[in-house]
Design a protein around this motif. Structure first.
Motif, PDB file in Angstrom:
ATOM      1  N   LEU A   1     -15.449  -3.929  40.457  1.00 46.50           N
ATOM      2  CA  LEU A   1     -15.411  -4.271  41.881  1.00 46.50           C
ATOM      3  C   LEU A   1     -16.808  -4.208  42.492  1.00 46.50           C
TER       4      LEU A   1
ATOM      5  N   SER B   1     -18.975  -7.296  44.059  1.00 42.19           N
ATOM      6  CA  SER B   1     -19.435  -7.178  45.443  1.00 42.19           C
ATOM      7  C   SER B   1     -20.923  -7.469  45.552  1.00 42.19           C
TER       8      SER B   1
ATOM      9  N   VAL C   1     -22.615 -10.544  47.638  1.00 45.57           N
ATOM     10  CA  VAL C   1     -23.624 -10.292  48.676  1.00 45.57           C
ATOM     11  C   VAL C   1     -24.923 -11.020  48.345  1.00 45.57           C
TER      12      VAL C   1
END
Length: 275
Positions: free
Chosen positions: A148, A152, A156
């Motif tokens: 995860l 992420s 980003v």
């Protein structure tokens, strides 16, 4: 100057030149019949009115090419990793060695080899599957957290690049390269300490405790910056119209960076949870 063979061809030549040729064009057409002249003119006009060829039509790399190949390699990586986790996690050492060799071979090849890149992905899947099983046994749930966190950071980085808030300038590239060189040197010193029995942490004295957390955060930042540089390289390749086969190189570069980022996430989370 363009190729005269293509210029003189009724198919490859510019139809605007044919129509603007005036009497010269008419003289060229006198060898045919009236019916032939009508068909040729219609064909040329159809070619002229046709929409411009896309990058896919011309065999150039597109973003779709990169996405499809990267997605396929990631799927293969996950499947291989899951199989290794369940069946033979001890093979992670073999996967690490084979992946290192194939990674170097692919990195220095001028033309990408889909077969070698695929084999590299399989080897990395074996490596990550085994090492992930080891981490999960020690720290329950850590693999899901690392996956995860990796996704992420990827998201980003992509958003920052697409928004233009982070630009890959020569200064940015120099900073990232200097940081990566320093990180590699730091890691080699740490490995040297581990070989000679200095420190008692599973990551060595320079990668454990509070210092290890700081180094881990720096490594994650470098991996994120490397992703942004990968995105910039892909954009430049699409803009320049590089051959479609180079999508394999782009996918290979993304896989290498994502593997590195995932490993750093595993290590950082393990230190935070106590090594």
């Amino acid at each position: 100057m363009s190729n005269p063979i293509f210029d003189n061809s009724p198919v490859f030549g510019d139809p605007r030149k044919k129509r603007a040729g005036g009497r010269g064009g008419a003289a060229t057409m006198t060898a045919g019949t009236a019916g032939t002249q009508t068909v040729d003119a219609a064909s040329l006009d159809a070619l002229y009115q046709a929409p411009a060829a896309t990058t896919r039509d011309t065999g150039r790399m597109t973003y779709d090419d990169v996405v499809v190949r990267t997605g396929g390699l990631l799927g293969l990586l996950v499947v291989t990793g899951a199989a290794t986790w369940v069946l033979a996690p001890g093979l992670w050492v073999v996967g690490a060695m084979v992946g290192l060799v194939l990674g170097l071979v692919n990195a220095f090849k001028r033309n990408p080899s889909p077969i070698l890149i695929t084999l590299y992905t399989v080897a990395q899947g074996v490596f990550l599957g085994g090492i992930s099983a080891f981490y999960e046994q020690r720290y329950d749930g850590i693999v899901g957290q690392a996956v995860l966190a990796t996704l992420s950071v990827f998201a980003v980085s992509l958003v920052l690049f697409r928004s233009g808030k982070v630009r890959v300038t020569p200064k940015f590239q120099r900073a990232v390269l200097i940081g990566m060189a320093g990180y590699v040197l730091y890691s080699l010193v740490n490995v040297g300490f581990m070989i000679f029995g200095v420190g008692d942490g599973m990551y060595g004295p320079l990668r454990s405790g509070p210092l290890g957390i700081i180094v881990g955060l720096v490594a994650v930042g470098l991996a994120a910056a490397s992703l942004i540089m990968d995105f910039d390289s892909i954009k430049r390749g699409v803009d320049l119209g590089v051959p479609a086969k180079m999508a394999w190189s782009a996918a290979f570069g993304l896989i290498v960076t994502l593997v590195w980022l995932y490993l750093e996430m595993l290590r950082l989370l393990a230190i935070l949870r106590g090594d």
